[in-house]
Design a protein around this motif. Structure first.
Motif, PDB file in Angstrom:
ATOM      1  N   HIS A  70     -12.072  13.482  -0.451  1.00 61.87           N
ATOM      2  CA  HIS A  70     -11.324  14.232   0.570  1.00 61.87           C
ATOM      3  C   HIS A  70     -10.072  13.513   1.067  1.00 61.87           C
ATOM      4  O   HIS A  70      -9.413  13.998   1.971  1.00 61.87           O
ATOM      5  N   ASP A  71      -9.771  12.330   0.507  1.00 63.82           N
ATOM      6  CA  ASP A  71      -8.587  11.617   0.979  1.00 63.82           C
ATOM      7  C   ASP A  71      -7.897  10.885  -0.164  1.00 63.82           C
ATOM      8  O   ASP A  71      -8.435  10.727  -1.248  1.00 63.82           O
ATOM      9  N   VAL A  72      -6.670  10.454   0.117  1.00 58.52           N
ATOM     10  CA  VAL A  72      -5.804   9.873  -0.904  1.00 58.52           C
ATOM     11  C   VAL A  72      -4.930   8.794  -0.276  1.00 58.52           C
ATOM     12  O   VAL A  72      -4.641   8.831   0.925  1.00 58.52           O
ATOM     13  N   ARG A  73      -4.536   7.831  -1.093  1.00 61.02           N
ATOM     14  CA  ARG A  73      -3.520   6.861  -0.661  1.00 61.02           C
ATOM     15  C   ARG A  73      -2.650   6.521  -1.854  1.00 61.02           C
ATOM     16  O   ARG A  73      -3.030   6.718  -3.008  1.00 61.02           O
ATOM     17  N   ALA A  74      -1.472   6.006  -1.557  1.00 64.55           N
ATOM     18  CA  ALA A  74      -0.526   5.603  -2.596  1.00 64.55           C
ATOM     19  C   ALA A  74       0.099   4.279  -2.172  1.00 64.55           C
ATOM     20  O   ALA A  74       0.494   4.124  -1.016  1.00 64.55           O
ATOM     21  N   TYR A  75       0.158   3.342  -3.107  1.00 61.05           N
ATOM     22  CA  TYR A  75       0.712   2.022  -2.796  1.00 61.05           C
ATOM     23  C   TYR A  75       1.283   1.417  -4.078  1.00 61.05           C
ATOM     24  O   TYR A  75       1.024   1.905  -5.172  1.00 61.05           O
ATOM     25  N   ILE A  79       4.231  -5.243  -4.838  1.00 58.49           N
ATOM     26  CA  ILE A  79       4.798  -5.652  -3.550  1.00 58.49           C
ATOM     27  C   ILE A  79       3.714  -6.385  -2.772  1.00 58.49           C
ATOM     28  O   ILE A  79       2.664  -5.813  -2.471  1.00 58.49           O
ATOM     29  N   ASP A  80       3.964  -7.661  -2.470  1.00 57.79           N
ATOM     30  CA  ASP A  80       2.964  -8.453  -1.746  1.00 57.79           C
ATOM     31  C   ASP A  80       2.738  -7.943  -0.334  1.00 57.79           C
ATOM     32  O   ASP A  80       1.613  -7.904   0.152  1.00 57.79           O
ATOM     33  N   ASP A  81       3.803  -7.572   0.324  1.00 62.23           N
ATOM     34  CA  ASP A  81       3.702  -7.107   1.712  1.00 62.23           C
ATOM     35  C   ASP A  81       3.724  -5.581   1.755  1.00 62.23           C
ATOM     36  O   ASP A  81       4.601  -4.986   2.365  1.00 62.23           O
ATOM     37  N   THR A  82       2.744  -4.968   1.094  1.00 62.23           N
ATOM     38  CA  THR A  82       2.671  -3.509   1.111  1.00 62.23           C
ATOM     39  C   THR A  82       2.540  -3.039   2.545  1.00 62.23           C
ATOM     40  O   THR A  82       1.784  -3.604   3.328  1.00 62.23           O
ATOM     41  N   ILE A  83       3.281  -2.029   2.889  1.00 62.60           N
ATOM     42  CA  ILE A  83       3.238  -1.470   4.237  1.00 62.60           C
ATOM     43  C   ILE A  83       1.810  -1.055   4.541  1.00 62.60           C
ATOM     44  O   ILE A  83       1.167  -0.361   3.753  1.00 62.60           O
ATOM     45  N   GLU A  84       1.307  -1.517   5.674  1.00 62.54           N
ATOM     46  CA  GLU A  84      -0.083  -1.268   6.040  1.00 62.54           C
ATOM     47  C   GLU A  84      -0.442   0.215   6.002  1.00 62.54           C
ATOM     48  O   GLU A  84      -1.530   0.594   5.586  1.00 62.54           O
ATOM     49  N   GLU A  85       0.495   1.071   6.411  1.00 68.82           N
ATOM     50  CA  GLU A  85       0.245   2.518   6.399  1.00 68.82           C
ATOM     51  C   GLU A  85      -0.022   3.035   4.995  1.00 68.82           C
ATOM     52  O   GLU A  85      -0.738   4.006   4.804  1.00 68.82           O
ATOM     53  N   MET A  86       0.542   2.365   3.969  1.00 68.24           N
ATOM     54  CA  MET A  86       0.334   2.811   2.597  1.00 68.24           C
ATOM     55  C   MET A  86      -1.088   2.525   2.123  1.00 68.24           C
ATOM     56  O   MET A  86      -1.571   3.179   1.199  1.00 68.24           O
ATOM     57  N   LEU A  87      -1.747   1.548   2.720  1.00 67.05           N
ATOM     58  CA  LEU A  87      -3.107   1.215   2.314  1.00 67.05           C
ATOM     59  C   LEU A  87      -4.143   2.128   2.953  1.00 67.05           C
ATOM     60  O   LEU A  87      -5.286   2.170   2.527  1.00 67.05           O
ATOM     61  N   GLU A  88      -3.729   2.863   3.967  1.00 69.65           N
ATOM     62  CA  GLU A  88      -4.642   3.801   4.626  1.00 69.65           C
ATOM     63  C   GLU A  88      -4.822   5.039   3.757  1.00 69.65           C
ATOM     64  O   GLU A  88      -3.921   5.448   3.044  1.00 69.65           O
ATOM     65  N   PHE A  89      -6.004   5.635   3.872  1.00 70.11           N
ATOM     66  CA  PHE A  89      -6.264   6.906   3.198  1.00 70.11           C
ATOM     67  C   PHE A  89      -5.917   8.047   4.146  1.00 70.11           C
ATOM     68  O   PHE A  89      -6.160   7.959   5.344  1.00 70.11           O
ATOM     69  N   TYR A  90      -5.352   9.109   3.586  1.00 76.86           N
ATOM     70  CA  TYR A  90      -4.986  10.297   4.354  1.00 76.86           C
ATOM     71  C   TYR A  90      -5.682  11.506   3.737  1.00 76.86           C
ATOM     72  O   TYR A  90      -5.840  11.577   2.512  1.00 76.86           O
ATOM     73  N   PRO A  91      -6.086  12.464   4.560  1.00 77.49           N
ATOM     74  CA  PRO A  91      -6.763  13.641   4.006  1.00 77.49           C
ATOM     75  C   PRO A  91      -5.830  14.465   3.111  1.00 77.49           C
ATOM     76  O   PRO A  91      -4.618  14.456   3.294  1.00 77.49           O
ATOM     77  N   TYR A  92      -6.428  15.113   2.146  1.00 78.56           N
ATOM     78  CA  TYR A  92      -5.680  16.056   1.302  1.00 78.56           C
ATOM     79  C   TYR A  92      -6.544  17.285   1.078  1.00 78.56           C
ATOM     80  O   TYR A  92      -7.764  17.253   1.280  1.00 78.56           O
ATOM     81  N   LYS A  93      -5.891  18.367   0.662  1.00 86.78           N
ATOM     82  CA  LYS A  93      -6.597  19.593   0.301  1.00 86.78           C
ATOM     83  C   LYS A  93      -6.214  19.948  -1.129  1.00 86.78           C
ATOM     84  O   LYS A  93      -5.026  19.961  -1.469  1.00 86.78           O
ATOM     85  N   LEU A 109       4.275  10.047   3.596  1.00 84.66           N
ATOM     86  CA  LEU A 109       4.664   8.997   4.550  1.00 84.66           C
ATOM     87  C   LEU A 109       6.166   8.961   4.793  1.00 84.66           C
ATOM     88  O   LEU A 109       6.610   8.704   5.914  1.00 84.66           O
ATOM     89  N   LEU A 110       6.963   9.200   3.747  1.00 84.09           N
ATOM     90  CA  LEU A 110       8.419   9.142   3.913  1.00 84.09           C
ATOM     91  C   LEU A 110       8.940  10.266   4.795  1.00 84.09           C
ATOM     92  O   LEU A 110       9.799  10.057   5.638  1.00 84.09           O
ATOM     93  N   GLU A 111       8.401  11.473   4.588  1.00 83.85           N
ATOM     94  CA  GLU A 111       8.872  12.622   5.366  1.00 83.85           C
ATOM     95  C   GLU A 111       8.065  12.840   6.637  1.00 83.85           C
ATOM     96  O   GLU A 111       8.418  13.693   7.449  1.00 83.85           O
ATOM     97  N   GLN A 112       6.969  12.090   6.789  1.00 86.64           N
ATOM     98  CA  GLN A 112       6.120  12.173   7.989  1.00 86.64           C
ATOM     99  C   GLN A 112       5.594  13.582   8.243  1.00 86.64           C
ATOM    100  O   GLN A 112       5.570  14.060   9.374  1.00 86.64           O
TER     101      GLN A 112
END
Length: 143
Positions: A70-75, A79-93, A109-112
């Motif tokens: 039920h969720d997805v992430r992209a990273y 990149i050693d210092d991956t943006i913390e928000e990219m490591l989080e999972f977000y819901p998808y349909k 994440l880019l378009e929020q």
């Protein structure tokens, strides 16, 4: 009237079942495939030399997209210092799925905001249009 109701219920549930069946094929870890993506770029017209130089120089092949039930992430894997928000999972349909594509609504994440994207299937890979560039980025399943 009762027969019509039964037919509608069967149609509705068969569509849900179809998406459930394809969800299993989407679940997994997908990695950008530089070779396939660059081949797509080479066949596209209208990309200036400056953009091509940026893309050819180790740009593709590092984005990882991980779909769970039920969720997805992209990273990025480079990149050693991956943006913390990219490591989080977000819901998808999963809105639509068949042998040729997955249609997914997920957070960008880019378009929020949530966006609907089509992942066109190609064997053990899928491809998406690189926005406004006229070519496709390929992602192949690695897990």
């Amino acid at each position: 009237m009762r027969l019509l109701t039964i037919i509608l219920v069967i149609i509705l549930f068969s569509g849900c079942s179809n998406i459930r069946n394809y969800r299993g094929e989407l679940i997994g870890v997908w990695k950008s495939d530089a070779k396939k993506t660059l081949a797509s770029m080479e066949s596209a017209s209208g990309i200036n030399d400056k953009a091509k130089k940026i893309f050819v120089d180790d740009f593709f092949g590092h984005l990882i997209v991980e779909y769970r039930k039920h969720d997805v992430r992209a990273y990025f894997d480079n990149i050693d210092d991956t943006i913390e928000e990219m490591l989080e999972f977000y819901p998808y349909k999963l809105l639509e799925a068949d042998d040729s594509k997955f249609v997914v609504e997920r957070y960008d994440l880019l378009e929020q905001k949530n966006k609907v994207i089509t992942l066109y299937r190609d064997g053990d890979c899928y491809f998406i249009e690189v926005s406004g560039m006229g070519f496709y980025e390929y992602f192949c399943k690695i897990k």
